[in-house]
Structure formats: structure tokens, C-alpha cells
Design an enzyme around this catalytic site. Structure first.
Site, PDB file in Angstrom:
ATOM      1  CG  ASN A   1      68.053  80.188 -16.052  1.00 10.44           C
ATOM      2  OD1 ASN A   1      67.899  78.978 -16.235  1.00 10.44           O
ATOM      3  ND2 ASN A   1      67.034  80.993 -15.774  1.00 10.44           N
ATOM      4  CD1 TRP A   2      72.803  77.606 -20.028  1.00 12.28           C
ATOM      5  CD2 TRP A   2      73.010  75.414 -20.423  1.00 12.28           C
ATOM      6  NE1 TRP A   2      74.142  77.333 -20.225  1.00 12.28           N
ATOM      7  CE2 TRP A   2      74.295  75.992 -20.458  1.00 12.28           C
ATOM      8  CE3 TRP A   2      72.907  74.026 -20.632  1.00 12.28           C
ATOM      9  CZ2 TRP A   2      75.455  75.246 -20.715  1.00 12.28           C
ATOM     10  CZ3 TRP A   2      74.054  73.283 -20.885  1.00 12.28           C
ATOM     11  CH2 TRP A   2      75.311  73.887 -20.922  1.00 12.28           C
ATOM     12  CE  LYS A   3      65.664  82.305 -19.157  1.00 10.59           C
ATOM     13  NZ  LYS A   3      64.781  83.424 -19.278  1.00 10.59           N
TER      14      LYS A   3
ATOM     15  CG  HIS B   1      63.936  82.399 -13.091  1.00 16.53           C
ATOM     16  ND1 HIS B   1      62.996  82.771 -14.013  1.00 16.53           N
ATOM     17  CD2 HIS B   1      65.132  82.854 -13.559  1.00 16.53           C
ATOM     18  CE1 HIS B   1      63.592  83.410 -15.009  1.00 16.53           C
ATOM     19  NE2 HIS B   1      64.892  83.472 -14.756  1.00 16.53           N
TER      20      HIS B   1
ATOM     21  CD  GLU C   1      61.764  82.479 -17.547  1.00 13.86           C
ATOM     22  OE1 GLU C   1      62.299  81.360 -17.514  1.00 13.86           O
ATOM     23  OE2 GLU C   1      62.244  83.442 -18.188  1.00 13.86           O
TER      24      GLU C   1
ATOM     25  CD  GLU D   1      67.112  86.957 -13.247  1.00 10.22           C
ATOM     26  OE1 GLU D   1      68.006  86.821 -14.065  1.00 10.22           O
ATOM     27  OE2 GLU D   1      66.165  86.154 -13.139  1.00 10.22           O
TER      28      GLU D   1
ATOM     29  N   GLY E   1      64.633  88.584 -21.184  1.00 10.35           N
ATOM     30  CA  GLY E   1      64.337  88.098 -22.536  1.00 10.35           C
ATOM     31  C   GLY E   1      63.730  89.141 -23.458  1.00 10.35           C
TER      32      GLY E   1
ATOM     33  CB  SER F   1      68.100  91.972 -21.768  1.00  3.36           C
ATOM     34  OG  SER F   1      66.818  91.456 -22.064  1.00  3.36           O
TER      35      SER F   1
ATOM     36  N   GLY G   1      70.416  84.541 -19.235  1.00  2.00           N
ATOM     37  CA  GLY G   1      69.607  83.534 -19.921  1.00  2.00           C
ATOM     38  C   GLY G   1      70.081  83.369 -21.349  1.00  2.00           C
ATOM     39  N   GLY G   2      69.451  84.086 -22.277  1.00  2.00           N
ATOM     40  CA  GLY G   2      69.712  83.926 -23.710  1.00  2.00           C
ATOM     41  C   GLY G   2      71.190  83.910 -24.081  1.00  2.00           C
TER      42      GLY G   2
END
Ligand code: PEP
Length: 256
Positions: free
Chosen positions: A10-12, A95, A97, A165, A171, A211, A232-233
Site C-alpha cells: 500500500n503506497w498510500k 483502511h 486511515e 491491521e 507506521g 510495521s 505500507g512503509g
């Protein structure tokens, strides 16, 4: 029964189309999907050029959001049909966010259905906001899952990917203990079996997100009921994402 592992990035809201094409090229040139599936979810503006970059390889494309309606007066929104036409096979729904920005379980449920109707595989995200005792967390997960999948028929159940998640792990560099993950994923597997029956529930892919990185991937992906990760990251750099996929490939073989 063996379930095909999915490693999803997930590149956000990161990266221009140029960034996306460069990263997608590195992934597609260095990954063969013989043991696990790889998916990347760039932002909308990168979908078409990234789809073009991926066209001769096995890495799949997904989006990060979809509107519940098929078309109409919804300024700034994008439908499942549009995503499909850009080359997407998957879309992330619910998600945390987006939930934090106000998306409700009802909206997540409608988007998840719209994705299925539009021929996309939804990756439905659920997770508790704060660290809590396993029994409390399970209550939150059950409530979210039931509400977000309430309109999904048994026949469609196995087409949904569920990403657990824990929001506090996203993150932050924090991850649940392996014992807590085992308990959470055993609970989720039983829950989907209870809801959709043994045949469907035992086929649903359950991902872990929060993470996940090249260093902790081996411990996390070894958990029996974890069928991959939403990342993500660590998905924003080819070496770390490829390293996670490599670990996943080793465990996919052992779990088969
Ligand atoms: C995510 O946003 O879905 C996620 C899991 O992020 P990270 O891997 O950076 O924690």
C-alpha cells in the site's frame, strides 16, 4: 488446504507516476510469482503508467479506494469500473486511515460490495485502534468484520481478502507478539468459517498489516493462519518489499 500467499504493498499518498514506474520496474524485473502473489497499490494518478510497466510480468495492480456507486454525481470519486479499466485487479477497502477520516462500516460494506460487483478483489481492512487484551480486540474485530461484510453472500465470501491491521501497529514500528498474532488469526479463521462455512471460510486469505518489514517477516509469516501481508512503509523500496516476498515464498512452500 493451502492458500496462495499475497504480499501487497500500500503506497498510500506517496510518489509521482515517475516514482511508481521506477519502483514497479524494479519489482517486476526481480520477482517471479511462482510461489506467492505480489500486488502493488499506488495512488490513482500512477495507476495507468504503472499498469503499463507491469503488463509483461506477474506483479498485480490494485487501488487504495473505490466509490460505492457505479457512476454519477460524485465529484472526485472513482468507480470500480474505472479502476478495472486502468488494469486494477484489487482494491483496498476500509483502511484505518480512511476510517479515521470518517468512513463508516456501512460505507466500507458498500464499497466492498461495489468492488466485487465491478470484478475487483477487495482487501478489507479491520483492526482495533489501541492495544488491548486479546478478548477485547476480538470483540472489535468481530463487530467490524460482520458490519463490513454484511452484504456479502457466501458465494462471494472467498473472493474477499481480509487484512487484520492493528491500528496501533501501522507506521509505528510496533507489532503484536507472535502469541497474540496466533490467537488473533486463529480467531479470525474460526470467525470466517462460522460466518461462511468451512469450504469458503477455509479459503479466505487473511493478511497481517502493521510495521511488517524484512526483519520481522519471518516470524510473522510463519504463523499458520497468516496468508500474507499488507505493507505500507516497507513497500516503498524495492529491496525491502522483495525481501519480504522472498521470506513469504519460503513459508508458502513450508505451509503447502
Ligand atoms: C498500512 O498502512 O496498511 C500499513 C500496514 O503500513 P505500515 O506497513 O507502514 O505499518
Amino acid at each position: 488446504m493451502s492458500i496462495r500467499t499475497l504480499i501487497a504493498g500500500n503506497w498510500k499518498m506517496n510518489g509521482t507516476p515517475e516514482f511508481g514506474v521506477t519502483l514497479a520496474k524494479e519489482l517486476t524485473q526481480n520477482f517471479t510469482c511462482d510461489k506467492v502473489d505480489m500486488l502493488i497499490c499506488p495512488s490513482f494518478t500512477s495507476l495507468i503508467p504503472v499498469a503499463d510497466t507491469l503488463k509483461d510480468g506477474c506483479v498485480k495492480l490494485g487501488a487504495q479506494n473505490v466509490h460505492a456507486e457505479a457512476s454519477g454525481a460524485h465529484t472526485g470519486e472513482i468507480s470500480a469500473e474505472m479502476l478495472k479499466a486502468c488494469g486494477c485487479e484489487y482494491v483496498i477497502t476500509g483502511h484505518s486511515e480512511r476510517r479515521a477520516a470518517g468512513e463508516t462500516d456501512d460505507q466500507v460494506a458498500a464499497k466492498t460490495c461495489a468492488a466485487l460487483e465491478g470484478g475487483l478483489t477487495p482487501i478489507l481492512c479491520i483492526g482495533e485502534n489501541a492495544k488491548m487484551q486479546p478478548a477485547e480486540a476480538q470483540e472489535v474485530l468481530e463487530k467490524q468484520l460482520r458490519a463490513s461484510m454484511k452484504n456479502i453472500a457466501v458465494t462471494e465470501g472467498s473472493q474477499v481478502v481480509i487484512a487484520y491491521e492493528p491500528v496501533w501497529a501501522i507506521g509505528t514500528g510496533l507489532v503484536p507478539t507472535i502469541d497474540d498474532l496466533k490467537e488473533a488469526f486463529t480467531f479470525l479463521r474460526q470467525l470466517v468459517i462460522k460466518t461462511y462455512g468451512e469450504e469458503v471460510g477455509s479459503k479466505i486469505r487473511l493478511l497481517y498489516g502493521g510495521s511488517l518489514n524484512a526483519e520481522n517477516a519471518a516470524d510473522i509469516l510463519a504463523v499458520t493462519d497468516i496468508n500474507g501481508g499488507l505493507i505500507g512503509g516497507a513497500s516503498l523500496k524495492a529491496p525491502s518489499f522483495l525481501a519480504i516476498a522472498e521470506v513469504a515464498s519460503q513459508y508458502a512452500e513450508r505451509k503447502a
